[in-house]
Design a protein around this motif. Structure first.
Motif, PDB file in Angstrom:
ATOM      1  N   ALA A   9       0.616  -1.186   0.084  1.00  0.00           N
ATOM      2  CA  ALA A   9       0.001  -0.022  -0.041  1.00  0.00           C
ATOM      3  C   ALA A   9       0.724   1.198  -0.249  1.00  0.00           C
ATOM      4  O   ALA A   9       0.569   2.140  -0.793  1.00  0.00           O
ATOM      5  CB  ALA A   9      -1.010  -0.004   1.166  1.00  0.00           C
ATOM      6  N   GLN A  53      -9.876  -8.175  -0.053  1.00  0.00           N
ATOM      7  CA  GLN A  53      -9.104  -6.988   0.381  1.00  0.00           C
ATOM      8  C   GLN A  53      -8.320  -7.232   1.856  1.00  0.00           C
ATOM      9  O   GLN A  53      -8.724  -8.222   2.345  1.00  0.00           O
ATOM     10  CB  GLN A  53      -9.969  -5.701   0.277  1.00  0.00           C
ATOM     11  CG  GLN A  53     -10.490  -5.257  -0.879  1.00  0.00           C
ATOM     12  CD  GLN A  53     -11.209  -3.756  -0.673  1.00  0.00           C
ATOM     13  OE1 GLN A  53     -12.208  -3.698   0.285  1.00  0.00           O
ATOM     14  NE2 GLN A  53     -10.636  -2.956  -1.260  1.00  0.00           N
ATOM     15  N   GLN A 107      -7.349  -1.808   3.946  1.00  0.00           N
ATOM     16  CA  GLN A 107      -7.861  -1.135   2.701  1.00  0.00           C
ATOM     17  C   GLN A 107      -9.344  -0.892   3.019  1.00  0.00           C
ATOM     18  O   GLN A 107     -10.126  -0.350   2.427  1.00  0.00           O
ATOM     19  CB  GLN A 107      -7.828  -1.913   1.565  1.00  0.00           C
ATOM     20  CG  GLN A 107      -6.681  -2.199   1.028  1.00  0.00           C
ATOM     21  CD  GLN A 107      -6.319  -3.392  -0.072  1.00  0.00           C
ATOM     22  OE1 GLN A 107      -6.639  -4.382   0.164  1.00  0.00           O
ATOM     23  NE2 GLN A 107      -6.015  -3.016  -1.117  1.00  0.00           N
TER      24      GLN A 107
END
Lengths: 320, 343
Positions: free
Chosen positions: A315, B151, B155
């Motif tokens: 991320a 996910q 997230q």
């Protein structure tokens, strides 16, 4: 793989290439600055007139300006030509190639030992914390981390090799089984300290994870303890374990110099010692470059694998 | 009104003691939740309410000495073996933890969290488990559940993740839901949504619910009965309406006085002076003595007060078993006088 992820991988690989280029420059120039004249090494013992020395220097290109010599060398290296060994009168590539399998076997077996024993004992140490077994693990770690490989080599040779006669104490061996038999003691000597480090990291990473609330949640849902340990504790502790294993394994080539010499093995490590002694510069350069390349490549691999271990890194766009 | 049969969850004089502490974490906790009943356990941080909830799943701190009983669906969990604990955890009771960010493994997918117990313990195939997970995510009101299954927890927002946590607790198809401050880690609007989801699930599925909270108003809005806990003991219990209307223990009154009223104009808030008793401090008498404005030296600090019905004078030590009628019980030496003082 997303485009962002692909770009992150490309950036890492580019970074690796640049690191290797910078390394090649440092390796080449450090030997250029080292004391001792390769020309006088080449004439070894025989007295040579200054004219003769100058002729030799010219023949080997020692009198070219530094950038020219670097460029010639780098150009050769990129084409797989590391120059010629003055000592063996062979190309450096051939010399390295003949020594490489023994060292790779040594490093491979040591890596296996580090991974299996280091991580295994670390897991036991974490799960048995506060018990007799747990204390024994801590003691082992402390002692193991304090034993230099040359001491381990001497002790292993004299006890398991000479006194008990279980293992050969010198040489590489011939044939698969004999080679493996020969490599056991050197591999243990090489990996004692590293095993202790991996054990320590595994133990503390596991203990950190055992305290996490998600572990209690998993237990509260009726998952068996073994399953929780495997899927949630060990799995989450992998990050630091893989990182430290990567660092240790990538730096292991250097330590083979001591162990191979101690066990009379003919490999890259003992070759390094020998060629430094004999001022065989081309060989030294090639080995140092190899050592650094191994370090950079393994660590880049670890970095590339890391997002698979911890998706949160993904991320952050691979910036770690 | 709870039925007369055996309660779904019953604590009988549960005592939990850790070595090296001055007082037990839990001291004679007696509490019950009937099937389909919503009960709240209210107290400040460190009062022992979370330990109480965890005891209902056999999750006690390691090295703790325990006494008394915790029966879930008739099974005593104190000293139960691993197999019996697992049977309760996988089939009868499950728990919703306070902080879903900490409670859900961050390196595994949401789908893994929801399906792992079904696959690894329940023996379902991946496809079956995923179908069940989708169904549960829909039940807790998470839009686009199929996408969320793939996910990772980071997230999702906190509120979404708490819905995942609730869905995870429902995978076992429990009769009893233990909620440990399920909304404390969330922002205010999300809190209301999560409480609505919990309330609806409780009613629709006829679940027994034990809500652990520090918020007396939240407890009263969600639950039929309330237990108030202080320093490891139950200090007052009764129906939610009763307790809010006439708080009999000075601590309950203090909790009410220190939070703004839901209706009417907020007056001045009066905090309870001092700090809760730590585990290193022991009280010879009432644990609330040092912070109580009605405390009478020579009386309140001699013996710990026993949970009794406040209308009886003088206090008769009765067994503190909450009968179906849910009478108000209070553990305060001066409870009767204070009621007469018409607080």
């Amino acid at each position: 793989m997303t485009p962002g992820r692909l770009w992150a991988v490309a950036r890492r690989l580019l970074g690796m290439a640049l690191t290797l280029l910078a390394t090649s420059f440092l390796v080449f120039s450090s030997l250029y600055l080292a004391p001792g004249d390769p020309a006088s090494f080449l004439v070894r013992g025989r007295s040579a007139s200054p004219q003769e020395l100058a002729a030799i220097r010219h023949q080997y290109g020692f009198d070219d300006p530094f950038p020219v010599r670097y460029w010639h060398w780098l150009d050769g290296v990129l084409h797989g030509d590391f120059g010629r060994s003055y000592l063996f009168h062979q190309s450096v590539g051939e010399v390295l190639w003949s020594r490489l399998p023994a060292t790779l076997l040594l490093v491979g077996v040591s890596t296996l030992l580090i991974a299996v024993v280091g991580i295994g004992v670390g897991i036991v140490g974490a799960l048995r914390r506060g018990t007799r077994t747990g204390s024994a693990v801590l003691l082992l770690v402390t002692v193991g981390a304090a034993v230099p490989s040359f001491v381990a080599a001497i002790v292993l040779r004299s006890v398991l090799g000479v006194r008990l006669g279980w293992f050969p104490t010198i040489g590489n061996g011939t044939g698969v089984l004999d080679r493996l038999h020969h490599v056991v003691l050197p591999a243990i000597a090489l990996s004692v300290t590293f095993m202790a480090l991996v054990t320590r990291v595994t133990r503390s990473a596991m203990l950190d994870e055992l305290r996490r609330e998600h572990v209690e949640v998993a237990l509260s849902r009726g998952l068996p303890r073994r399953t929780v340990i495997r899927r949630h504790v060990l799995r989450n502790a992998l990050g630091p374990i893989v990182t430290v294993c990567g660092l240790l394994v990538s730096g292991m080539l250097v330590s083979t110099a001591i162990v191979e010499t101690a066990f009379g093995m003919s490999g890259i490590g003992s070759l390094l010692v020998q060629s430094v002694d004999e001022l065989d510069f081309q060989v030294v350069q090639a080995i140092v470059l190899l050592v650094v390349a191994a370090f950079v490549v393994v660590n880049t691999l670890v970095d590339l694998v890391y997002p698979l271990i911890d998706p949160r890194v993904r991320a952050a766009g691979g910036a770690r | 009104m709870p039925p007369l049969e055996m309660p779904l969850l019953e604590y009988d004089g549960l005592r939990v003691e850790l070595p090296g502490t001055a007082r037990p974490i839990l001291d004679g906790v007696t509490l019950s939740v009937a099937a389909g009943e919503a009960v709240a356990l209210v107290g400040e941080s460190g009062s022992g309410k979370s330990v109480t909830a965890r005891a209902a799943l056999g999750l006690l701190p390691s090295g703790a000495r325990t006494g008394g009983q915790v029966r879930v669906d008739g099974t005593d969990l104190v000293g139960a073996d691993a197999a019996r604990l697992r049977a309760v955890r996988t089939g009868v009771a499950s728990m919703i933890f306070q902080d879903p960010r900490a409670g859900i493994n961050p390196v595994r997918r949401v789908g893994d969290f929801l399906t792992e117990s079904l696959r690894l313990v329940g023996g379902r195939t991946r496809a079956e488990a995923e179908a069940r997970a989708l169904e549960l995510l829909t039940a807790v009101g998470l839009p686009d559940p199929a996408r969320h299954l793939r996910q990772y927890p980071h997230q999702l927002s906190g509120g979404m993740l708490q819905r995942v946590m609730i869905a995870g607790a429902l995978t076992a198809d429990p009769q009893l839901l233990l909620c440990d401050e399920p909304t404390t880690a969330l922002d205010v609007t999300t809190q209301a949504e999560i409480m609505a989801v919990l309330g609806q699930l409780q009613r629709d599925r006829g679940l027994g619910l034990l809500l652990i909270t520090h918020d007396l108003d939240l407890a009263a809005a969600t639950c039929d009965r309330i237990y108030v806990m202080y320093a490891g003991r139950i200090v007052e219990t009764g129906t939610a309406a009763d307790l809010l209307a006439i708080p009999r223990h000075p601590y309950t009154a203090g909790l009410l006085g220190s939070s703004p009223p839901l209706e009417g104009t907020p007056g001045r808030l009066t905090p309870i002076p001092g700090a809760p008793l730590s585990l290193a401090e022991a009280a010879s008498g009432c644990a609330f003595f040092a912070r109580c404005r009605f405390a009478q030296p020579g009386r309140c600090d001699l013996t710990p007060p026993v949970l009794t019905s406040p209308v009886l004078t003088p206090p008769v030590p009765t067994l503190p078993v909450p009968a179906p009628a849910a009478p108000t019980l209070v553990a305060c030496h001066r409870a009767d006088e204070l009621i007469e003082e018409n607080r």
